[in-house]
Design a protein around this motif. Structure first.
Motif, PDB file in Angstrom:
ATOM      1  N   ASN A   1      49.293  52.397  37.448  1.00 43.99           N
ATOM      2  CA  ASN A   1      48.164  51.656  38.199  1.00 43.99           C
ATOM      3  C   ASN A   1      48.342  50.298  38.234  1.00 43.99           C
ATOM      4  O   ASN A   1      48.683  49.636  37.082  1.00 43.99           O
TER       5      ASN A   1
ATOM      6  N   GLY B   1      43.085  34.985  43.087  1.00 39.99           N
ATOM      7  CA  GLY B   1      43.688  35.751  42.030  1.00 39.99           C
ATOM      8  C   GLY B   1      44.141  34.508  41.157  1.00 39.99           C
ATOM      9  O   GLY B   1      44.693  33.409  41.716  1.00 39.99           O
TER      10      GLY B   1
ATOM     11  N   ALA C   1      57.419  48.577  44.723  1.00 38.01           N
ATOM     12  CA  ALA C   1      58.587  48.218  43.681  1.00 38.01           C
ATOM     13  C   ALA C   1      59.714  48.748  42.849  1.00 38.01           C
ATOM     14  O   ALA C   1      60.676  48.848  42.945  1.00 38.01           O
TER      15      ALA C   1
HETATM   16  C1  LIG Z   1      52.278  47.998  35.249  1.00 34.80           C
HETATM   17  C2  LIG Z   1      51.820  47.143  36.554  1.00 34.80           C
HETATM   18  C3  LIG Z   1      52.813  46.559  37.454  1.00 34.80           C
HETATM   19  C4  LIG Z   1      52.462  45.542  38.537  1.00 34.80           C
HETATM   20  N1  LIG Z   1      53.575  45.349  39.404  1.00 34.80           N
HETATM   21  C5  LIG Z   1      53.041  44.680  40.564  1.00 34.80           C
HETATM   22  C6  LIG Z   1      54.153  44.197  41.568  1.00 34.80           C
HETATM   23  O1  LIG Z   1      55.234  44.629  41.494  1.00 34.80           O
HETATM   24  N2  LIG Z   1      53.703  43.445  42.418  1.00 34.80           N
HETATM   25  C7  LIG Z   1      52.391  42.862  42.596  1.00 34.80           C
HETATM   26  O2  LIG Z   1      52.023  42.337  43.520  1.00 34.80           O
HETATM   27  N3  LIG Z   1      51.331  43.301  41.657  1.00 34.80           N
HETATM   28  C8  LIG Z   1      51.889  43.911  40.482  1.00 34.80           C
HETATM   29  N4  LIG Z   1      50.734  44.282  39.496  1.00 34.80           N
HETATM   30  C9  LIG Z   1      49.641  43.503  39.609  1.00 34.80           C
HETATM   31  C10 LIG Z   1      49.832  42.364  39.157  1.00 34.80           C
HETATM   32  O3  LIG Z   1      50.032  42.312  37.512  1.00 34.80           O
HETATM   33  C11 LIG Z   1      48.813  41.346  39.327  1.00 34.80           C
HETATM   34  O4  LIG Z   1      47.336  41.921  39.215  1.00 34.80           O
HETATM   35  C12 LIG Z   1      48.554  40.601  40.635  1.00 34.80           C
HETATM   36  O5  LIG Z   1      49.893  39.843  40.651  1.00 34.80           O
HETATM   37  C13 LIG Z   1      47.438  39.773  41.047  1.00 34.80           C
HETATM   38  O6  LIG Z   1      47.468  38.818  39.951  1.00 34.80           O
HETATM   39  P1  LIG Z   1      46.094  37.720  40.123  1.00 34.80           P
HETATM   40  O7  LIG Z   1      46.084  37.068  38.869  1.00 34.80           O
HETATM   41  O8  LIG Z   1      46.380  36.594  41.399  1.00 34.80           O
HETATM   42  O9  LIG Z   1      44.842  38.729  40.321  1.00 34.80           O
HETATM   43  P2  LIG Z   1      44.088  39.799  39.442  1.00 34.80           P
HETATM   44  O10 LIG Z   1      43.051  39.093  38.649  1.00 34.80           O
HETATM   45  O11 LIG Z   1      45.194  40.181  38.347  1.00 34.80           O
HETATM   46  O12 LIG Z   1      43.760  40.827  40.391  1.00 34.80           O
HETATM   47  C14 LIG Z   1      42.544  40.598  41.048  1.00 34.80           C
HETATM   48  C15 LIG Z   1      42.314  41.683  41.958  1.00 34.80           C
HETATM   49  O13 LIG Z   1      43.396  41.601  43.024  1.00 34.80           O
HETATM   50  C16 LIG Z   1      43.706  42.985  43.464  1.00 34.80           C
HETATM   51  N5  LIG Z   1      45.116  43.326  42.979  1.00 34.80           N
HETATM   52  C17 LIG Z   1      45.927  43.006  42.230  1.00 34.80           C
HETATM   53  N6  LIG Z   1      47.435  43.240  42.195  1.00 34.80           N
HETATM   54  C18 LIG Z   1      47.324  43.782  43.581  1.00 34.80           C
HETATM   55  C19 LIG Z   1      48.481  44.242  44.162  1.00 34.80           C
HETATM   56  N7  LIG Z   1      49.555  44.353  43.639  1.00 34.80           N
HETATM   57  N8  LIG Z   1      48.127  44.814  45.401  1.00 34.80           N
HETATM   58  C20 LIG Z   1      46.870  44.677  46.054  1.00 34.80           C
HETATM   59  N9  LIG Z   1      45.732  44.312  45.284  1.00 34.80           N
HETATM   60  C21 LIG Z   1      46.168  43.722  43.917  1.00 34.80           C
HETATM   61  C22 LIG Z   1      42.869  44.056  42.433  1.00 34.80           C
HETATM   62  O14 LIG Z   1      41.558  44.354  43.254  1.00 34.80           O
HETATM   63  C23 LIG Z   1      42.475  43.033  41.361  1.00 34.80           C
HETATM   64  O15 LIG Z   1      41.232  43.344  40.715  1.00 34.80           O
HETATM   65  C24 LIG Z   1      51.289  45.187  38.623  1.00 34.80           C
HETATM   66  C25 LIG Z   1      50.363  45.418  37.541  1.00 34.80           C
HETATM   67  C26 LIG Z   1      50.546  46.341  36.833  1.00 34.80           C
HETATM   68  C27 LIG Z   1      49.675  46.555  35.501  1.00 34.80           C
END
Ligand SMILES: Cc1cc2nc3c(=O)[nH]c(=O)nc-3n(C[C@H](O)[C@H](O)[C@H](O)COP(=O)(O)OP(=O)(O)OC[C@H]3O[C@@H](n4cnc5c(N)ncnc54)[C@H](O)[C@@H]3O)c2cc1C
Length: 257
Positions: free
Chosen positions: A255, A76, A124
């Protein structure tokens, strides 16, 4: 994004729950006011570029610090970097909070039973709500069902007990229903092992809570994995519950991706 939209906050503490889960606390600027259930947008700077992600606030609206609960997605863009966070680092915090997964959205039916259904870090916003006085005063029953894959992913279990003891004394009756879907042998204290939508379809969630899901009395909030949210929403609709729109209806969702 222009500089004025965010502040730079200091990381105060990092707590690791498992290989892919951790929590961290940040300094809270005086202007940052939020309702329990809302999310912040947190940013990091990579090679001069800023990357922001949504993060539900874990802490109480009255807390001095801001706490967050994070997944690590190995490739990510955000969390592969955030996982190395340590006390003293800086993070960007957008000045205003966002989101409508708040209890204020419920007008009808009136508060009676509050079901908080989460997968993983979707816990959370519910931790923030449970550290606010409003739900304990407004509802007769609060049921928190928290679904994870393994025992070690069941973060915050002790904190949930502590919160229930301190807030529940004179308020709502509280039940914590942990659900462990994979390592059922090591699950120990979790009596439920199926996915949330299945537990609604087969009636086991209500059976364990001893309370029916009822369009007249239930407010149900869903947060986390979009597949869980969709399947659970459909299972609830099949039971006669409706989406909450303009204050009316039972189900509110958020979501995470
Ligand atoms: C309204 C809202 C609130 C959010 N609150 C939180 C929070 O409190 N804590 C948190 O960890 N994330 C939360 N998220 C998700 C967060 O914004 C990011 O997606 C996450 O931090 C991963 O970021 P990344 O760039 O590493 O991966 P991204 O490119 O953003 O995500 C890659 C993939 O990782 C998986 N993924 C993403 N988030 C999660 C997750 N939380 N748990 C399991 N799999 C996941 C999915 O398959 C997604 O397609 C929230 C999202 C939204 C829309």
């Amino acid at each position: 994004m222009s500089e004025e939209k965010f502040t730079r906050e200091t990381v105060l503490d990092v707590r690791r729950w498992s290989e892919n889960l951790f929590s961290f606390t940040l300094t809270r600027p005086a202007h940052f006011r939020f309702s329990a259930g809302q999310f912040a947008r947190i940013g990091i700077e990579v090679d001069g570029e800023k990357i922001f992600r949504a993060y539900s606030v874990v802490s109480s609206p009255f807390a001095e610090q801001l706490e967050f609960f994070s997944i690590v997605v190995p490739d990510g863009a955000f969390t592969s970097r955030l996982q190395h966070l340590k006390a003293g680092d800086n993070l960007l915090l957008e000045k205003i909070p966002f989101g409508f997964l708040t209890l204020a959205r419920y007008q009808k039916p009136l508060p009676h039973d509050l079901w908080l259904l989460a997968t993983g870090t979707g816990l959370a916003p519910f931790l923030s709500m449970l550290q606010d006085f409003a739900p304990w005063q407004q509802y007769q029953q609060i049921i928190l069902a928290y679904s994870v894959r393994t025992r070690e992913e069941l973060a915050y279990a002790e904190e949930i007990d502590r919160i229930a003891q301190s807030f529940g004394e004179n308020g709502a009756n509280f039940q914590f229903l942990p659900i462990i879907t994979r390592d059922t042998i090591a699950a120990g204290d979790a009596a439920l092992h199926q996915r949330l939508p299945v537990l609604i379809e087969n009636g086991l969630l209500e059976q364990h809570a001893g309370i029916p899901l009822n369009p007249e009395t239930s407010h149900v909030m869903l947060c986390g994995n979009p597949q869980m949210v969709e399947d659970t929403r459909n299972a609830l609709k099949a039971r006669g519950l409706s989406m909450n729109r303009r204050g009316e209806g039972n189900i509110a969702v958020e979501n995470y991706w």
